[in-house]
Motif scaffolding. Structure first.
Motif, PDB file in Angstrom:
ATOM      1  N   MET A 107      -3.004   6.838  -2.932  1.00 43.01           N
ATOM      2  CA  MET A 107      -3.407   7.108  -4.317  1.00 43.01           C
ATOM      3  C   MET A 107      -4.006   8.506  -4.468  1.00 43.01           C
ATOM      4  O   MET A 107      -3.709   9.202  -5.443  1.00 43.01           O
ATOM      5  CB  MET A 107      -4.406   6.052  -4.795  1.00 43.01           C
ATOM      6  N   VAL A 108      -4.822   8.933  -3.526  1.00 42.96           N
ATOM      7  CA  VAL A 108      -5.421  10.270  -3.594  1.00 42.96           C
ATOM      8  C   VAL A 108      -4.332  11.337  -3.475  1.00 42.96           C
ATOM      9  O   VAL A 108      -4.326  12.315  -4.238  1.00 42.96           O
ATOM     10  CB  VAL A 108      -6.513  10.442  -2.512  1.00 42.96           C
ATOM     11  N   LEU A 109      -3.397  11.159  -2.542  1.00 41.00           N
ATOM     12  CA  LEU A 109      -2.296  12.122  -2.405  1.00 41.00           C
ATOM     13  C   LEU A 109      -1.452  12.165  -3.666  1.00 41.00           C
ATOM     14  O   LEU A 109      -1.027  13.242  -4.104  1.00 41.00           O
ATOM     15  CB  LEU A 109      -1.440  11.784  -1.188  1.00 41.00           C
ATOM     16  N   LEU A 144      -2.450  11.514  -6.693  1.00 42.97           N
ATOM     17  CA  LEU A 144      -3.243  12.190  -7.716  1.00 42.97           C
ATOM     18  C   LEU A 144      -3.216  13.702  -7.513  1.00 42.97           C
ATOM     19  O   LEU A 144      -3.035  14.470  -8.473  1.00 42.97           O
ATOM     20  CB  LEU A 144      -4.681  11.672  -7.678  1.00 42.97           C
ATOM     21  N   ILE A 145      -3.353  14.141  -6.277  1.00 41.93           N
ATOM     22  CA  ILE A 145      -3.323  15.579  -5.988  1.00 41.93           C
ATOM     23  C   ILE A 145      -1.953  16.158  -6.323  1.00 41.93           C
ATOM     24  O   ILE A 145      -1.851  17.223  -6.960  1.00 41.93           O
ATOM     25  CB  ILE A 145      -3.695  15.847  -4.508  1.00 41.93           C
ATOM     26  N   ILE A 146      -0.892  15.480  -5.930  1.00 36.33           N
ATOM     27  CA  ILE A 146       0.463  15.960  -6.224  1.00 36.33           C
ATOM     28  C   ILE A 146       0.704  15.988  -7.730  1.00 36.33           C
ATOM     29  O   ILE A 146       1.318  16.922  -8.259  1.00 36.33           O
ATOM     30  CB  ILE A 146       1.511  15.097  -5.490  1.00 36.33           C
ATOM     31  N   GLY A 147       0.209  14.986  -8.440  1.00 37.97           N
ATOM     32  CA  GLY A 147       0.363  14.962  -9.894  1.00 37.97           C
ATOM     33  C   GLY A 147      -0.355  16.117 -10.568  1.00 37.97           C
ATOM     34  O   GLY A 147       0.180  16.755 -11.483  1.00 37.97           O
ATOM     35  N   ILE A 148      -1.573  16.412 -10.122  1.00 35.67           N
ATOM     36  CA  ILE A 148      -2.338  17.520 -10.707  1.00 35.67           C
ATOM     37  C   ILE A 148      -1.662  18.849 -10.406  1.00 35.67           C
ATOM     38  O   ILE A 148      -1.515  19.702 -11.298  1.00 35.67           O
ATOM     39  CB  ILE A 148      -3.800  17.497 -10.193  1.00 35.67           C
ATOM     40  N   VAL A 149      -1.234  19.040  -9.171  1.00 32.82           N
ATOM     41  CA  VAL A 149      -0.558  20.294  -8.806  1.00 32.82           C
ATOM     42  C   VAL A 149       0.741  20.444  -9.584  1.00 32.82           C
ATOM     43  O   VAL A 149       1.065  21.542 -10.070  1.00 32.82           O
ATOM     44  CB  VAL A 149      -0.310  20.356  -7.274  1.00 32.82           C
ATOM     45  N   SER A 150       1.478  19.375  -9.767  1.00 35.24           N
ATOM     46  CA  SER A 150       2.727  19.435 -10.532  1.00 35.24           C
ATOM     47  C   SER A 150       2.463  19.768 -11.993  1.00 35.24           C
ATOM     48  O   SER A 150       3.212  20.536 -12.605  1.00 35.24           O
ATOM     49  CB  SER A 150       3.481  18.111 -10.443  1.00 35.24           C
ATOM     50  N   LEU A 167      -5.762  -5.633   9.635  1.00 31.64           N
ATOM     51  CA  LEU A 167      -4.618  -5.247   8.814  1.00 31.64           C
ATOM     52  C   LEU A 167      -5.029  -5.076   7.347  1.00 31.64           C
ATOM     53  O   LEU A 167      -4.556  -4.167   6.666  1.00 31.64           O
ATOM     54  CB  LEU A 167      -3.504  -6.289   8.937  1.00 31.64           C
ATOM     55  N   ALA A 168      -5.922  -5.902   6.872  1.00 31.39           N
ATOM     56  CA  ALA A 168      -6.429  -5.745   5.503  1.00 31.39           C
ATOM     57  C   ALA A 168      -7.217  -4.444   5.386  1.00 31.39           C
ATOM     58  O   ALA A 168      -7.112  -3.734   4.378  1.00 31.39           O
ATOM     59  CB  ALA A 168      -7.299  -6.935   5.119  1.00 31.39           C
ATOM     60  N   ARG A 169      -7.994  -4.120   6.400  1.00 36.71           N
ATOM     61  CA  ARG A 169      -8.746  -2.860   6.387  1.00 36.71           C
ATOM     62  C   ARG A 169      -7.790  -1.665   6.344  1.00 36.71           C
ATOM     63  O   ARG A 169      -8.002  -0.715   5.599  1.00 36.71           O
ATOM     64  CB  ARG A 169      -9.648  -2.781   7.615  1.00 36.71           C
ATOM     65  N   TRP A 170      -6.718  -1.721   7.141  1.00 36.19           N
ATOM     66  CA  TRP A 170      -5.741  -0.643   7.119  1.00 36.19           C
ATOM     67  C   TRP A 170      -5.009  -0.585   5.784  1.00 36.19           C
ATOM     68  O   TRP A 170      -4.655   0.498   5.313  1.00 36.19           O
ATOM     69  CB  TRP A 170      -4.748  -0.775   8.272  1.00 36.19           C
ATOM     70  N   GLY A 171      -4.782  -1.732   5.165  1.00 37.96           N
ATOM     71  CA  GLY A 171      -4.172  -1.747   3.837  1.00 37.96           C
ATOM     72  C   GLY A 171      -5.039  -1.035   2.817  1.00 37.96           C
ATOM     73  O   GLY A 171      -4.545  -0.297   1.960  1.00 37.96           O
ATOM     74  N   ILE A 172      -6.346  -1.243   2.909  1.00 39.55           N
ATOM     75  CA  ILE A 172      -7.278  -0.571   2.007  1.00 39.55           C
ATOM     76  C   ILE A 172      -7.254   0.940   2.248  1.00 39.55           C
ATOM     77  O   ILE A 172      -7.169   1.741   1.308  1.00 39.55           O
ATOM     78  CB  ILE A 172      -8.704  -1.137   2.192  1.00 39.55           C
ATOM     79  N   ILE A 173      -7.299   1.342   3.505  1.00 41.73           N
ATOM     80  CA  ILE A 173      -7.316   2.767   3.854  1.00 41.73           C
ATOM     81  C   ILE A 173      -6.031   3.450   3.403  1.00 41.73           C
ATOM     82  O   ILE A 173      -6.066   4.518   2.767  1.00 41.73           O
ATOM     83  CB  ILE A 173      -7.542   2.945   5.372  1.00 41.73           C
ATOM     84  N   VAL A 174      -4.885   2.844   3.708  1.00 43.69           N
ATOM     85  CA  VAL A 174      -3.597   3.453   3.346  1.00 43.69           C
ATOM     86  C   VAL A 174      -3.458   3.531   1.830  1.00 43.69           C
ATOM     87  O   VAL A 174      -2.985   4.535   1.294  1.00 43.69           O
ATOM     88  CB  VAL A 174      -2.430   2.668   3.985  1.00 43.69           C
ATOM     89  N   ALA A 226       0.826  -1.203   0.000  1.00 44.95           N
ATOM     90  CA  ALA A 226       0.000   0.000   0.000  1.00 44.95           C
ATOM     91  C   ALA A 226       0.863   1.256   0.000  1.00 44.95           C
ATOM     92  O   ALA A 226       0.468   2.283  -0.551  1.00 44.95           O
ATOM     93  CB  ALA A 226      -0.920   0.008   1.212  1.00 44.95           C
ATOM     94  N   PHE A 227       2.060   1.182   0.570  1.00 42.28           N
ATOM     95  CA  PHE A 227       2.961   2.327   0.605  1.00 42.28           C
ATOM     96  C   PHE A 227       3.788   2.439  -0.665  1.00 42.28           C
ATOM     97  O   PHE A 227       4.166   3.535  -1.068  1.00 42.28           O
ATOM     98  CB  PHE A 227       3.912   2.216   1.803  1.00 42.28           C
ATOM     99  N   VAL A 228       4.096   1.313  -1.300  1.00 44.29           N
ATOM    100  CA  VAL A 228       5.012   1.286  -2.440  1.00 44.29           C
ATOM    101  C   VAL A 228       4.249   1.324  -3.765  1.00 44.29           C
ATOM    102  O   VAL A 228       4.527   2.155  -4.634  1.00 44.29           O
ATOM    103  CB  VAL A 228       5.905   0.028  -2.376  1.00 44.29           C
ATOM    104  N   ILE A 229       3.322   0.384  -3.940  1.00 51.83           N
ATOM    105  CA  ILE A 229       2.501   0.294  -5.145  1.00 51.83           C
ATOM    106  C   ILE A 229       1.051   0.250  -4.678  1.00 51.83           C
ATOM    107  O   ILE A 229       0.481  -0.824  -4.474  1.00 51.83           O
ATOM    108  CB  ILE A 229       2.852  -0.975  -5.958  1.00 51.83           C
ATOM    109  N   PRO A 230       0.437   1.419  -4.476  1.00 49.54           N
ATOM    110  CA  PRO A 230      -0.866   1.455  -3.809  1.00 49.54           C
ATOM    111  C   PRO A 230      -1.987   0.710  -4.522  1.00 49.54           C
ATOM    112  O   PRO A 230      -2.851   0.137  -3.859  1.00 49.54           O
ATOM    113  CB  PRO A 230      -1.183   2.936  -3.691  1.00 49.54           C
ATOM    114  N   LEU A 231      -1.992   0.681  -5.839  1.00 48.23           N
ATOM    115  CA  LEU A 231      -3.068  -0.018  -6.545  1.00 48.23           C
ATOM    116  C   LEU A 231      -2.999  -1.525  -6.282  1.00 48.23           C
ATOM    117  O   LEU A 231      -4.017  -2.163  -5.990  1.00 48.23           O
ATOM    118  CB  LEU A 231      -3.012   0.260  -8.045  1.00 48.23           C
TER     119      LEU A 231
END
Length: 99
Positions: free
Chosen positions: A75-77, A79-85, A63-70, A36-41
């Protein structure tokens, strides 16, 4: 000969390494959480599969629930960083420095 000649079996011991076997989604949830930290999809997909396996077996897999949340947060962060860049790149390319 109506008496049982054998002693009762002792209770089953835990699996090697001290882990109690049973939750089929446990290992997959660990892998999904790390990814989830390295390859979030990929982490999201593995965490969802682990959650479904655990739910089908009657276990709650935090732990699976936290994996989904993270995964979703990363991914959202991203996407936001990509759009701002992209916006910053377009704006900086359109600025004239007057040379």
């Amino acid at each position: 000969m109506s008496q049982n000649q054998y002693a009762p079996m002792p209770p089953a011991s835990p699996a090697p390494g001290g882990a109690v076997a049973g939750d089929p989604g446990r290992t997959l949830s660990i892998v999904g959480f790390i990814l989830a930290f390295v390859i979030p999809l990929v982490g999201l997909i593995l965490s969802i599969v682990a959650m479904n396996q655990s739910k089908r077996a009657g276990y709650r897999n935090a732990l699976a629930r936290w994996g989904i949340i993270v995964s979703i947060i990363v991914m959202v962060l991203g996407l936001i960083i990509g759009i701002v860049s992209a916006i910053a790149g377009v704006l900086s390319a359109s600025v004239s420095y007057g040379y």
